[in-house]
Design an enzyme around this catalytic site. Structure first.
Site, PDB file in Angstrom:
ATOM      1  N   TRP A  49      13.820  19.309 128.586  1.00 53.03           N
ATOM      2  CA  TRP A  49      13.257  18.671 129.725  1.00 53.03           C
ATOM      3  C   TRP A  49      12.112  17.589 129.312  1.00 53.03           C
ATOM      4  O   TRP A  49      11.850  16.745 130.159  1.00 53.03           O
ATOM      5  CB  TRP A  49      12.575  19.849 130.801  1.00 53.03           C
ATOM      6  CG  TRP A  49      12.053  19.239 132.009  1.00 53.03           C
ATOM      7  CD1 TRP A  49      12.397  19.303 133.156  1.00 53.03           C
ATOM      8  CD2 TRP A  49      10.575  19.084 132.246  1.00 53.03           C
ATOM      9  NE1 TRP A  49      11.482  18.642 134.087  1.00 53.03           N
ATOM     10  CE2 TRP A  49      10.124  18.684 133.372  1.00 53.03           C
ATOM     11  CE3 TRP A  49       9.307  19.009 131.214  1.00 53.03           C
ATOM     12  CZ2 TRP A  49       8.963  18.386 133.902  1.00 53.03           C
ATOM     13  CZ3 TRP A  49       8.167  18.668 131.631  1.00 53.03           C
ATOM     14  CH2 TRP A  49       8.055  18.327 132.895  1.00 53.03           C
ATOM     15  N   HIS A  50      11.364  17.954 128.350  1.00 50.90           N
ATOM     16  CA  HIS A  50      10.301  16.907 128.021  1.00 50.90           C
ATOM     17  C   HIS A  50      10.720  15.708 127.574  1.00 50.90           C
ATOM     18  O   HIS A  50       9.726  14.778 127.436  1.00 50.90           O
ATOM     19  CB  HIS A  50       9.351  17.788 126.915  1.00 50.90           C
ATOM     20  CG  HIS A  50       8.502  18.757 127.372  1.00 50.90           C
ATOM     21  ND1 HIS A  50       8.977  20.175 127.552  1.00 50.90           N
ATOM     22  CD2 HIS A  50       7.351  18.700 127.767  1.00 50.90           C
ATOM     23  CE1 HIS A  50       8.030  20.602 128.122  1.00 50.90           C
ATOM     24  NE2 HIS A  50       7.154  20.060 128.623  1.00 50.90           N
ATOM     25  N   GLY A  51      11.633  15.470 126.987  1.00 51.53           N
ATOM     26  CA  GLY A  51      12.267  14.338 126.439  1.00 51.53           C
ATOM     27  C   GLY A  51      13.444  14.231 125.685  1.00 51.53           C
ATOM     28  O   GLY A  51      13.984  15.640 125.209  1.00 51.53           O
TER      29      GLY A  51
ATOM     30  N   PHE B 152       7.592  12.493 130.900  1.00 54.61           N
ATOM     31  CA  PHE B 152       8.539  13.401 131.086  1.00 54.61           C
ATOM     32  C   PHE B 152       8.968  13.247 132.525  1.00 54.61           C
ATOM     33  O   PHE B 152       9.788  13.754 133.068  1.00 54.61           O
ATOM     34  CB  PHE B 152       7.985  14.827 130.734  1.00 54.61           C
ATOM     35  CG  PHE B 152       7.453  14.744 129.464  1.00 54.61           C
ATOM     36  CD1 PHE B 152       7.781  14.081 128.419  1.00 54.61           C
ATOM     37  CD2 PHE B 152       6.187  15.455 129.308  1.00 54.61           C
ATOM     38  CE1 PHE B 152       7.503  13.981 127.094  1.00 54.61           C
ATOM     39  CE2 PHE B 152       5.443  15.521 127.905  1.00 54.61           C
ATOM     40  CZ  PHE B 152       6.176  14.957 127.075  1.00 54.61           C
TER      41      PHE B 152
END
Lengths: 320, 481
Positions: B324-326, B481
């Site tokens: 989800w963060h990248g 993000f």
């Protein structure tokens, strides 16, 4: 709601009063600091110098670039050899090829120089780090900036540190970070009383990852720009003190030679002048560290340039 | 529009003034919030407004359809339409490049060269946050946990509510949406508390995060030139940078919402004082962790069932959280590392220990608590190396350099004098956080504990610190993000 707004206004008034007092104390303690148009105090000071210099247009010769141009070019020697007073040195520490290219466009608009001199060494091809705000710089030169510019661009601690540094070094020619510009904007390091730093004197060799490719691309852009605008560019590779040259190992020599060959091929491809001062030896007594010359050294180096260039012949060259 | 910018400092008072001048006219206030939110978001790039508008309209319509009944199959189709479209947007904008690169690598591994149709896609700011927010609404309506709303303005304002739009907290419809239905009266103590929390958020961002960023960037971007001890210092700078940056944003968001009479969820609860990793994850980015728990972990079976299933679920939870963060393997590794940290606690059933505030009612923690905090903090700092590094090779290179003889040398970085000042400021910051750890945020109790002159002096001290230590403005990390 009324109570909230009342307290908010009171708090804001207190804060404004506090900041105002600090400003007053500051301006009474330090000289007016240079505008913050970059993260480089020397460049900021140079901006202030250029703003108040008597030459504001139609410059014959303009020096640009890093401390190599700032310190190693001797203003009087240039004026003597080129037989002109219309010379200005716009150089400042840490200005690499990227910044030089951006600045040349600004200076071309303002000064329309006929000749540009860049004195440079391998360190000018490192990763760019000066962070110049070109819009603010140009605005400052043409119109001026808000008196609160230095506060908006910096925090208090930085602003005061810059103001202190400016006060300390604006008249001191015995320190590496001297801001004591001569009438044309150059800096001459006094040999007497100069406190040479052993780390800077010994320096370090050249690593293969020292330079970044983009700086060479910008040198190419500078050369093309000069060619397109009929500006005579003189690119001078500055000397390295002999003591260090003798200590360089084969790899380091190779890196230096490759750099010089690369720079030469870029500049000469546009039929512009390239001078490599490393073709002869330069005694240690002319230096304050591995590559910065003292006043005596800068005189010899500038004379050497003129001799190599054959100024009279150079002045008659037409680039168009 | 950055919330620590001059633009926002002008924007917020204008919105605040008009908002309360509307004299508690709910519909107009909601409309103003919606308009302000679209202006706020469009400030970055107005073209992305279409995206948030489509997402909002889709989920608004689907939720109404879901509430109208229909067969289970029809309702599932509706739900999956929302999931596919929302996650489709997210995948296209955020993960397209990542998948194309991996596709090309896989083909070249087998000897075939393909030329992908690479698109220069710009990531719409905050897409991961509002996508999850609007998605949770549809899922909750599908699960019949909440009713759909017919109030389109309230729903659009819920999805795009500007204080938390671009970096959370990720609000759930159950908490935020009902607040758009009830009249909001100006409450002095709530507004004053909001201002205090904004001030503290600005301190965290401008003084702590932006100053630590200078050194973290310097060290991580030139990691090969630094000794092991300097790299450890770089990892510590990043540890405080990311906390100051993200929790600072959350404080500003929560405080801003409070000025408008709206309560957002707490997103951080002093995570660096956690006594184990499970506690850390209950205290770090709380809104995202609870989102993943409710919509990913529990549907998979959570911690019930066979050990192998539980291990699988934990890994899925943390890997999804990392991803989800990248779109980078570093985030996946960071997620996997946290799963490895977490698993022993779950298997030995100690993950529900330490539910309360550490050393509650005491000034100092016990020796056991100190050991727990130190170990958890060390593990977290280690994991942040993967989060900050540009690639796995970069991260492993840093770790190899850390565990070398140069670890026992004195750290050296450019401008060390200033770095020392920042280290002292961070130490003072952590002390204030420790003393205020029983509150919603560290200086919450200042409002009641100190008399007006002392309180004002403290607020002035923070404001002067903001001016004094203002570094280069760094974009909020979590915006990407």
């Amino acid at each position: 709601m009324k109570l909230f707004l009342k307290k908010l206004i009171l708090f804001s008034l207190g804060l404004i009063g506090l900041l105002f007092s600090v400003q007053i104390i500051w301006f009474n303690t330090y000289s007016t600091p240079p505008p913050t148009v970059s993260k480089n105090l020397c460049f900021n000071t140079k901006a202030m110098f250029l703003k108040h210099h008597q030459l504001q247009s139609d410059v014959e010769i303009l020096a640009i670039g890093s401390s190599m141009s700032l310190i190693n070019l001797n203003s009087n020697s240039i004026k003597k050899h080129f037989k002109t007073d219309r010379f200005i040195n716009t150089a400042a520490w840490g200005i690499g090829m990227l910044e030089t290219y951006q600045l040349i466009e600004i200076y071309q608009k303002k000064y329309q120089p006929k000749t540009i001199i860049i004195a440079s060494n391998i360190a000018d091809f490192r990763k760019p780090s000066t962070n110049i705000n070109y819009t603010a710089f140009e605005q400052y030169l043409t119109e001026g900036l808000s008196p609160f510019n230095h506060l908006r661009a910096n925090n208090f601690a930085q602003a005061i540190a810059e103001a202190q540094h400016y006060d300390w070094y604006k008249d001191d020619s015995t320190h590496y970070t001297s801001l004591n510009f001569d009438a044309s904007g150059g800096v001459n390091y006094h040999k007497e009383g100069f406190n040479i730093d052993s780390a800077r004197w010994n320096g370090s060799g050249f690593k293969s990852d020292f330079m970044v490719g983009i700086q060479y691309v910008y040198l190419d852009s500078i050369s093309r720009y000069c060619k397109e605008h009929s500006i005579k560019l003189i690119f001078a590779q500055t000397p390295i003190r002999n003591g260090l040259m003798l200590k360089l190992n084969q790899d380091e020599k190779q890196i230096l030679n490759n750099h010089i060959d690369k720079v030469k091929s870029i500049v000469t491809a546009y039929k512009l002048a390239f001078i490599n001062s490393n073709n002869r030896t330069w005694p240690d007594s002319l230096f304050v560290d591995i590559s910065h010359l003292n006043k005596e050294g800068s005189l010899l180096f500038t004379d050497y340039l003129a001799q190599q260039l054959n100024v009279d012949h150079f002045k008659q060259l037409k680039f168009k | 529009m950055q919330v620590n910018s001059i633009d926002f400092a002008i924007f917020l008072p204008i919105v605040f003034a008009i908002y309360w001048l509307l004299r508690e006219n709910l519909k107009l206030q909601n409309l103003l919030i919606l308009a302000a939110s679209y202006v706020f978001y469009g400030w970055w790039d107005w073209k992305f407004l279409a995206l948030i508008f489509i997402s909002s309209l889709l989920d608004y319509s689907i939720a109404l359809e879901l509430d109208r009944g229909g067969t289970t199959r029809q309702r599932k189709i509706l739900l999956w339409s929302s999931v596919v479209v929302n996650l489709g947007f997210l995948a296209s904008f955020k993960y397209y490049g990542f998948f194309v690169d991996n596709f090309v690598s896989a083909f070249s591994f087998f000897g075939s060269e393909i030329k992908p149709n690479t698109l220069n896609i710009i990531l719409p700011i905050g897409i991961s946050f509002y996508t999850f927010q609007t998605l949770s609404y549809t899922i909750d309506v599908y699960r019949r946990k909440i009713d759909s709303t017919k109030d389109i303005v309230a729903f659009f304002a819920f999805v795009s509510f500007f204080p938390q739009l671009v970096a959370g907290p990720i609000e759930r419809a159950q908490n935020l949406l009902p607040q758009f239905y009830v009249k909001r009266k100006f409450d002095y103590s709530k507004a004053a508390d909001g201002m205090r929390q904004i001030l503290w958020g600005l301190f965290k961002k401008i003084v702590i995060a932006d100053n630590c960023a200078k050194y973290a960037n310097l060290i991580f971007d030139n990691s090969a030139d630094h000794s092991g001890s300097t790299l450890v210092l770089g990892a510590l700078f990043f540890t405080f940078q990311i906390y100051g940056d993200f929790s600072g944003y959350s404080d500003i968001a929560i405080g801003t919402a409070r000025l408008l009479g709206i309560d957002l969820k707490k997103n951080f609860a002093f995570p660096y004082f956690s006594r184990n990793i499970a506690e850390f994850w209950r205290r770090w980015h709380i809104s995202l962790t609870s989102w993943f728990k409710n919509y990913v972990y529990f549907p998979l079976g959570g911690s019930r069932g066979k050990t192998s299933v539980v291990i699988r679920n934990i890994f899925i939870l943390f890997l999804v959280s990392g991803f989800w963060h990248g779109a980078n393997y570093t985030y996946l590794f960071w997620g996997a590392l946290n799963a490895i940290y977490f698993l022993p606690l779950l298997l030995f059933k100690t993950n529900r220990n330490n539910l309360g505030v550490v050393a509650l009612g005491k000034t100092l923690p016990s020796v056991k608590e100190v050991l727990g905090i130190t170990l958890t903090f060390t593990l977290t700092v280690f994991a942040w190396i993967f989060f900050r590094a540009t690639s796995l090779d970069h991260a492993f290179g840093i770790i190899a350099d850390i565990f070398s003889p140069s670890l026992f040398t004195i750290p050296t970085i450019d401008g060390t004098g200033n770095a020392q000042t920042i280290i002292i400021v961070v130490a003072i910051f952590m002390l204030i956080e420790w003393l205020g750890r029983e509150g919603e945020y560290a200086i919450e109790h200042w409002g009641t504990k100190y008399k007006t002159p002392v309180r004002y002096l403290l607020y002035y001290a923070i404001t002067i610190a903001l001016i004094w230590f203002k570094a280069d403005e760094q974009p909020f990390i979590y915006f990407q993000f």
